[in-house]
Motif scaffolding. Structure first.
Motif, PDB file in Angstrom:
ATOM      1  N   MET A   1      37.733  29.801  95.217  1.00  0.00           N
ATOM      2  CA  MET A   1      37.446  31.227  95.306  1.00  0.00           C
ATOM      3  C   MET A   1      38.477  31.897  96.205  1.00  0.00           C
ATOM      4  N   ASN A   2      39.041  32.974  95.720  1.00  0.00           N
ATOM      5  CA  ASN A   2      40.011  33.741  96.493  1.00  0.00           C
ATOM      6  C   ASN A   2      39.270  34.851  97.237  1.00  0.00           C
ATOM      7  N   PHE A   3      39.118  34.673  98.551  1.00  0.00           N
ATOM      8  CA  PHE A   3      38.407  35.664  99.346  1.00  0.00           C
ATOM      9  C   PHE A   3      39.300  36.834  99.747  1.00  0.00           C
ATOM     10  N   LYS A   4      40.596  36.729  99.484  1.00  0.00           N
ATOM     11  CA  LYS A   4      41.498  37.802  99.889  1.00  0.00           C
ATOM     12  C   LYS A   4      41.407  38.989  98.937  1.00  0.00           C
ATOM     13  N   ASN A   5      41.419  38.720  97.649  1.00  0.00           N
ATOM     14  CA  ASN A   5      41.356  39.787  96.648  1.00  0.00           C
ATOM     15  C   ASN A   5      40.072  39.636  95.847  1.00  0.00           C
ATOM     16  N   TYR A  66      32.329  39.560 100.880  1.00  0.00           N
ATOM     17  CA  TYR A  66      33.054  40.460 101.772  1.00  0.00           C
ATOM     18  C   TYR A  66      32.986  39.974 103.216  1.00  0.00           C
ATOM     19  N   THR A  67      31.873  39.359 103.586  1.00  0.00           N
ATOM     20  CA  THR A  67      31.753  38.792 104.925  1.00  0.00           C
ATOM     21  C   THR A  67      32.786  37.690 105.113  1.00  0.00           C
ATOM     22  N   GLN A  68      32.942  36.848 104.096  1.00  0.00           N
ATOM     23  CA  GLN A  68      33.941  35.785 104.173  1.00  0.00           C
ATOM     24  C   GLN A  68      35.346  36.367 104.297  1.00  0.00           C
ATOM     25  N   GLU A 102      31.260  27.723 102.269  1.00  0.00           N
ATOM     26  CA  GLU A 102      32.338  28.185 101.397  1.00  0.00           C
ATOM     27  C   GLU A 102      33.656  28.313 102.156  1.00  0.00           C
ATOM     28  N   ILE A 103      33.595  28.813 103.370  1.00  0.00           N
ATOM     29  CA  ILE A 103      34.803  28.953 104.197  1.00  0.00           C
ATOM     30  C   ILE A 103      35.366  27.574 104.525  1.00  0.00           C
ATOM     31  N   VAL A 104      34.493  26.665 104.955  1.00  0.00           N
ATOM     32  CA  VAL A 104      34.940  25.317 105.295  1.00  0.00           C
ATOM     33  C   VAL A 104      35.590  24.670 104.074  1.00  0.00           C
ATOM     34  N   LEU A 108      39.478  23.480 103.828  1.00  0.00           N
ATOM     35  CA  LEU A 108      39.782  22.072 103.533  1.00  0.00           C
ATOM     36  C   LEU A 108      40.565  21.926 102.235  1.00  0.00           C
ATOM     37  N   GLU A 109      40.282  22.786 101.269  1.00  0.00           N
ATOM     38  CA  GLU A 109      41.036  22.753 100.013  1.00  0.00           C
ATOM     39  C   GLU A 109      42.493  23.136 100.249  1.00  0.00           C
TER      40      GLU A 109
END
Length: 143
Positions: A1-5, A66-68, A102-104, A108-109
């Protein structure tokens, strides 16, 4: 998952497909027409009230995306802003340093694929070195 865009419309459409919810139920729940739903799938952002309704319908917290993003990409507060944050506020105060699964997994990915090195992650995301190494040791124990 791309949390940036984050393209929330695409993500909602994917979740609808996963849950196999009929368009008639969606239209009834959101009080709108089928063409409006199609338009929502194409838009990168939605009104918060509408996003809340989607979250309830699909039983998924879209706000967490959005929090991520904020955890990973928000700039650190300056010293002036930090002292202002310590003052009492009428709004709830949330800790920024809470890392979800999800962040972890995302971090790690990045490490396992070689996309980023640990020093790059420390600099870009401001995650402490010890935290990253704890994640790595726990991840290796699970695998």
């Amino acid at each position: 998952m791309n949390f940036k865009n984050i393209h929330i419309g695409n993500l909602i459409e994917k979740k609808v497909a996963e849950k196999e919810i009929e368009i008639s139920r969606i239209c009834k729940f959101l009080c709108c027409e089928e063409d409006q739903i199609s338009q929502m799938y194409k838009t990168p952002s939605l009104d918060t009230e509408l996003l809340l309704r989607w979250s309830k319908l699909l039983e998924y917290d879209f706000f967490r995306l959005y929090t991520q993003h904020m955890i990973l990409y928000a700039p650190p507060a300056s010293d002036e802003n930090k002292s202002a944050l310590n003052k009492l506020s009428s709004l709830p105060v949330f800790r920024k340093n809470i890392y979800t699964k999800e962040i972890v997994d995302f971090i790690l990915e990045l490490i396992t694929t070689g996309e980023k090195t640990i020093p790059e992650i420390i600099l870009q995301y401001r995650i402490p070195r010890t935290t990253i190494y704890k994640w790595i040791s726990k991840h290796h124990k699970k695998n």
